[in-house]
Scaffold this motif. Structure first.
Motif, PDB file in Angstrom:
ATOM      1  N   ARG A 274      67.255 -40.160 -20.807  1.00  0.00           N
ATOM      2  CA  ARG A 274      67.978 -41.108 -21.668  1.00  0.00           C
ATOM      3  C   ARG A 274      69.406 -40.665 -21.928  1.00  0.00           C
ATOM      4  NH1 ARG A 274      65.200 -41.763 -27.028  1.00  0.00           N
ATOM      5  NH2 ARG A 274      66.629 -43.510 -27.259  1.00  0.00           N
ATOM      6  N   MET A 275      69.638 -39.361 -21.855  1.00  0.00           N
ATOM      7  CA  MET A 275      70.982 -38.819 -22.056  1.00  0.00           C
ATOM      8  C   MET A 275      71.760 -38.711 -20.743  1.00  0.00           C
ATOM      9  SD  MET A 275      71.075 -38.518 -25.278  1.00  0.00           S
ATOM     10  CE  MET A 275      72.618 -37.650 -25.466  1.00  0.00           C
ATOM     11  N   GLY A 276      71.163 -39.234 -19.653  1.00  0.00           N
ATOM     12  CA  GLY A 276      71.871 -39.248 -18.385  1.00  0.00           C
ATOM     13  C   GLY A 276      71.563 -38.097 -17.455  1.00  0.00           C
ATOM     14  N   ASP A 277      70.587 -37.248 -17.801  1.00  0.00           N
ATOM     15  CA  ASP A 277      70.207 -36.124 -16.955  1.00  0.00           C
ATOM     16  C   ASP A 277      69.216 -36.607 -15.887  1.00  0.00           C
ATOM     17  OD1 ASP A 277      69.164 -33.810 -15.812  1.00  0.00           O
ATOM     18  OD2 ASP A 277      69.137 -32.687 -17.687  1.00  0.00           O
ATOM     19  N   ASP A 278      69.613 -36.515 -14.622  1.00  0.00           N
ATOM     20  CA  ASP A 278      68.780 -37.028 -13.531  1.00  0.00           C
ATOM     21  C   ASP A 278      67.476 -36.257 -13.368  1.00  0.00           C
ATOM     22  OD1 ASP A 278      70.663 -38.948 -12.989  1.00  0.00           O
ATOM     23  OD2 ASP A 278      71.627 -37.808 -11.369  1.00  0.00           O
ATOM     24  N   SER A 279      67.374 -35.068 -13.948  1.00  0.00           N
ATOM     25  CA  SER A 279      66.153 -34.279 -13.796  1.00  0.00           C
ATOM     26  C   SER A 279      65.043 -34.739 -14.739  1.00  0.00           C
ATOM     27  CB  SER A 279      66.441 -32.793 -14.058  1.00  0.00           C
ATOM     28  OG  SER A 279      66.769 -32.574 -15.426  1.00  0.00           O
ATOM     29  N   GLY A 280      65.366 -35.613 -15.677  1.00  0.00           N
ATOM     30  CA  GLY A 280      64.377 -36.061 -16.651  1.00  0.00           C
ATOM     31  C   GLY A 280      63.464 -37.143 -16.103  1.00  0.00           C
ATOM     32  N   LEU A 281      62.289 -37.264 -16.715  1.00  0.00           N
ATOM     33  CA  LEU A 281      61.334 -38.296 -16.313  1.00  0.00           C
ATOM     34  C   LEU A 281      61.811 -39.675 -16.756  1.00  0.00           C
ATOM     35  CD1 LEU A 281      57.924 -36.650 -17.306  1.00  0.00           C
ATOM     36  CD2 LEU A 281      58.718 -37.119 -14.977  1.00  0.00           C
ATOM     37  N   PRO A 282      61.594 -40.709 -15.946  1.00  0.00           N
ATOM     38  CA  PRO A 282      61.975 -42.064 -16.343  1.00  0.00           C
ATOM     39  C   PRO A 282      61.012 -42.697 -17.341  1.00  0.00           C
ATOM     40  CG  PRO A 282      60.994 -42.111 -14.173  1.00  0.00           C
ATOM     41  CD  PRO A 282      61.113 -40.662 -14.554  1.00  0.00           C
ATOM     42  N   ALA A 283      59.907 -42.012 -17.629  1.00  0.00           N
ATOM     43  CA  ALA A 283      58.927 -42.573 -18.564  1.00  0.00           C
ATOM     44  C   ALA A 283      58.278 -41.441 -19.334  1.00  0.00           C
ATOM     45  CB  ALA A 283      57.865 -43.382 -17.823  1.00  0.00           C
ATOM     46  N   ALA A 284      57.814 -41.756 -20.536  1.00  0.00           N
ATOM     47  CA  ALA A 284      57.064 -40.805 -21.354  1.00  0.00           C
ATOM     48  C   ALA A 284      55.819 -41.507 -21.870  1.00  0.00           C
ATOM     49  CB  ALA A 284      57.911 -40.304 -22.523  1.00  0.00           C
ATOM     50  N   ILE A 285      54.808 -40.739 -22.176  1.00  0.00           N
ATOM     51  CA  ILE A 285      53.569 -41.339 -22.658  1.00  0.00           C
ATOM     52  C   ILE A 285      53.736 -41.758 -24.114  1.00  0.00           C
ATOM     53  CG2 ILE A 285      52.536 -39.130 -23.385  1.00  0.00           C
ATOM     54  CD1 ILE A 285      49.839 -40.274 -22.280  1.00  0.00           C
ATOM     55  N   SER A 286      53.267 -42.946 -24.438  1.00  0.00           N
ATOM     56  CA  SER A 286      53.387 -43.472 -25.802  1.00  0.00           C
ATOM     57  C   SER A 286      52.179 -43.058 -26.630  1.00  0.00           C
ATOM     58  CB  SER A 286      53.463 -45.002 -25.765  1.00  0.00           C
ATOM     59  OG  SER A 286      52.224 -45.540 -25.312  1.00  0.00           O
ATOM     60  N   THR A 287      52.290 -43.205 -27.945  1.00  0.00           N
ATOM     61  CA  THR A 287      51.156 -42.914 -28.822  1.00  0.00           C
ATOM     62  C   THR A 287      49.981 -43.820 -28.487  1.00  0.00           C
ATOM     63  OG1 THR A 287      52.580 -42.122 -30.601  1.00  0.00           O
ATOM     64  CG2 THR A 287      50.387 -42.876 -31.229  1.00  0.00           C
ATOM     65  N   ARG A 288      50.267 -45.041 -28.126  1.00  0.00           N
ATOM     66  CA  ARG A 288      49.199 -45.976 -27.739  1.00  0.00           C
ATOM     67  C   ARG A 288      48.403 -45.429 -26.564  1.00  0.00           C
ATOM     68  NH1 ARG A 288      52.382 -49.662 -26.437  1.00  0.00           N
ATOM     69  NH2 ARG A 288      52.654 -50.570 -28.498  1.00  0.00           N
ATOM     70  N   SER A 289      49.119 -44.906 -25.552  1.00  0.00           N
ATOM     71  CA  SER A 289      48.441 -44.345 -24.384  1.00  0.00           C
ATOM     72  C   SER A 289      47.774 -43.011 -24.700  1.00  0.00           C
ATOM     73  CB  SER A 289      49.435 -44.178 -23.228  1.00  0.00           C
ATOM     74  OG  SER A 289      49.881 -45.439 -22.757  1.00  0.00           O
ATOM     75  N   VAL A 290      48.370 -42.246 -25.586  1.00  0.00           N
ATOM     76  CA  VAL A 290      47.763 -40.986 -26.023  1.00  0.00           C
ATOM     77  C   VAL A 290      46.388 -41.234 -26.636  1.00  0.00           C
ATOM     78  CG1 VAL A 290      47.908 -39.273 -27.893  1.00  0.00           C
ATOM     79  CG2 VAL A 290      49.812 -39.548 -26.306  1.00  0.00           C
ATOM     80  N   LEU A 291      46.299 -42.224 -27.488  1.00  0.00           N
ATOM     81  CA  LEU A 291      45.023 -42.527 -28.143  1.00  0.00           C
ATOM     82  C   LEU A 291      43.996 -43.055 -27.142  1.00  0.00           C
ATOM     83  CD1 LEU A 291      46.392 -44.129 -31.437  1.00  0.00           C
ATOM     84  CD2 LEU A 291      45.189 -41.952 -31.234  1.00  0.00           C
ATOM     85  N   GLU A 292      44.456 -43.845 -26.180  1.00  0.00           N
ATOM     86  CA  GLU A 292      43.532 -44.344 -25.164  1.00  0.00           C
ATOM     87  C   GLU A 292      43.046 -43.209 -24.269  1.00  0.00           C
ATOM     88  OE1 GLU A 292      41.156 -46.878 -22.845  1.00  0.00           O
ATOM     89  OE2 GLU A 292      41.925 -46.969 -24.898  1.00  0.00           O
ATOM     90  N   TRP A 293      43.951 -42.295 -23.919  1.00  0.00           N
ATOM     91  CA  TRP A 293      43.577 -41.129 -23.117  1.00  0.00           C
ATOM     92  C   TRP A 293      42.479 -40.326 -23.821  1.00  0.00           C
ATOM     93  CZ3 TRP A 293      47.543 -36.584 -22.053  1.00  0.00           C
ATOM     94  CH2 TRP A 293      46.936 -35.625 -21.234  1.00  0.00           C
ATOM     95  N   GLN A 294      42.679 -40.063 -25.097  1.00  0.00           N
ATOM     96  CA  GLN A 294      41.673 -39.300 -25.834  1.00  0.00           C
ATOM     97  C   GLN A 294      40.351 -40.050 -25.919  1.00  0.00           C
ATOM     98  OE1 GLN A 294      41.042 -39.570 -29.864  1.00  0.00           O
ATOM     99  NE2 GLN A 294      41.189 -37.390 -30.324  1.00  0.00           N
ATOM    100  N   ARG A 295      40.432 -41.351 -26.186  1.00  0.00           N
ATOM    101  CA  ARG A 295      39.204 -42.136 -26.320  1.00  0.00           C
ATOM    102  C   ARG A 295      38.383 -42.068 -25.037  1.00  0.00           C
ATOM    103  NH1 ARG A 295      36.794 -46.331 -24.809  1.00  0.00           N
ATOM    104  NH2 ARG A 295      38.470 -46.902 -23.353  1.00  0.00           N
TER     105      ARG A 295
END
Length: 353
Positions: A274-295
């Motif tokens: 998000r700050m323009g660093d090309d080495s960063g991931l284009p996506a991050a896991i959301s809390t919604r997906s975190v809860l589904e992963w655990q479930r």
């Protein structure tokens, strides 16, 4: 009228927070037990409200309607839509939501002439005008995807709480009307390339908003949500207290902690992007997906045949559930990177048993 209006303190929304003695009480609509508007969302008991300066300003606007409209922005999954929805749920307010795109025109929100059954035309009012007449709250989601010229056509609405329809009628919003927009950016464009079809908007539009930036909830807040959810799941599966205790220890150490580590790692990397660093991931896991992963992972535990292999099988449960809840929805070229990120941080803990 099927509700009564009462005034409540800020603590009924945010818990124990420091509030100015001159802060206005918040209006709450208490609906009749057998009659509730379908536009009032359901309360999510585990929702985590944060109390920041920006959120305080948002709530003040929702109470008074004074000043400019709020532009709520932040990364995918940071709660831009759920925040106003849960505020509406707790306060009993009706809220309407519309998602827009690069193809959306202002008239799609306000209304337009449509063919009728008789072969003529009839005017159908859009969601925003409907809400203006009835005094409802409105969220326009993904607002930075709209073309700048179409955003600009809504300036009368943003500035004066009114719109002029094609018929010439000027609609002035009822007193309870509130308008918010959400976006992944602040309207000045996306320099990271992570959000397709987002371009810089017209400065005259941005000048009619104040800005509320949201980020992901903290590790401690997310841990609390995971603990509450796993407790409910285990209560449904476990036969007795000893069984519950056994699985609770496994879930805390071998499911919850690795999930929190992975969430933290992906978000730190995504913030670089998000700050323009090309080495960063284009996506991050959301809390919604975190809860589904655990479930899914906890559910998978109870499909394992041999309890002797339980700990060793947890890793398979975790990777499979991560794939289904998050990774399969990412670009193919990123999927192995995300699996490797999980293995590098947490894979070793399962090999100790």
């Amino acid at each position: 009228m099927f509700y009564n209006e009462v005034k409540v303190g800020w603590d009924q929304v945010f818990g124990e927070v420091k509030v100015s003695p001159k802060a206005p009480k918040l209006t709450k609509k208490v609906w009749s037990s057998n009659v509730k508007s379908p536009y009032v969302p359901d309360v999510k008991p585990n929702y985590v409200f944060r109390f920041t300066t920006g959120i305080r300003k948002l709530v003040s606007y929702l109470e008074t309607g004074a000043g400019q409209k709020p532009w709520i922005f932040g990364p995918h999954g940071s709660g831009k839509t759920s925040l106003p929805n849960q505020l509406a749920a707790l306060l009993g307010m009706e809220i309407r939501s519309e998602y827009v795109s690069e193809n959306t025109e202002a008239l799609d929100l306000l209304g337009q002439w449509m063919p009728n059954e008789a072969g003529g035309l009839k005017y159908e009012e859009g969601l925003v005008v409907q809400a203006m007449r009835t005094g409802q709250w409105v969220i326009i989601n993904e607002f930075d995807l709209m073309e700048a010229r179409e955003q600009k056509r809504l300036n009368e609405l943003f500035e004066e709480n009114s719109v002029t329809l094609p018929s010439g009628e000027r609609v002035k919003a009822a007193s309870g009307f509130r308008l918010m927009v959400t976006a992944n950016t602040n309207g000045t464009g996306d320099m990271t390339g992570n959000y397709s079809n987002v371009s810089a908007g017209d400065s005259s539009v941005g000048d009619r908003f104040f800005f509320v930036e949201l980020d992901y909830i903290s590790r401690d807040e997310e841990k609390t949500l995971l603990t509450k959810q796993s407790d409910l799941i285990l209560q449904g599966y476990c036969n007795d207290a000893a069984d519950y205790k056994k699985y609770l220890g496994i879930v805390d150490k071998f499911i919850n902690e690795p999930i929190l580590n992975f969430a933290s790692d992906t978000r730190l990397s995504h913030n670089k992007a998000r700050m323009g660093d090309d080495s960063g991931l284009p996506a991050a896991i959301s809390t919604r997906s975190v809860l589904e992963w655990q479930r899914q992972a906890v559910d998978d535990l109870f499909w394992i045949d041999s309890s002797n292999e339980l700990i060793k099988e947890v890793e398979n449960c975790m990777i499979s559930s991560l794939e289904h809840s998050f990774i399969m929805g990412q670009r193919p070229d990123l999927q192995q990177t995300l699996i490797q990120m999980f293995n590098d941080r947490s894979g070793g803990i399962y090999k100790l048993f």
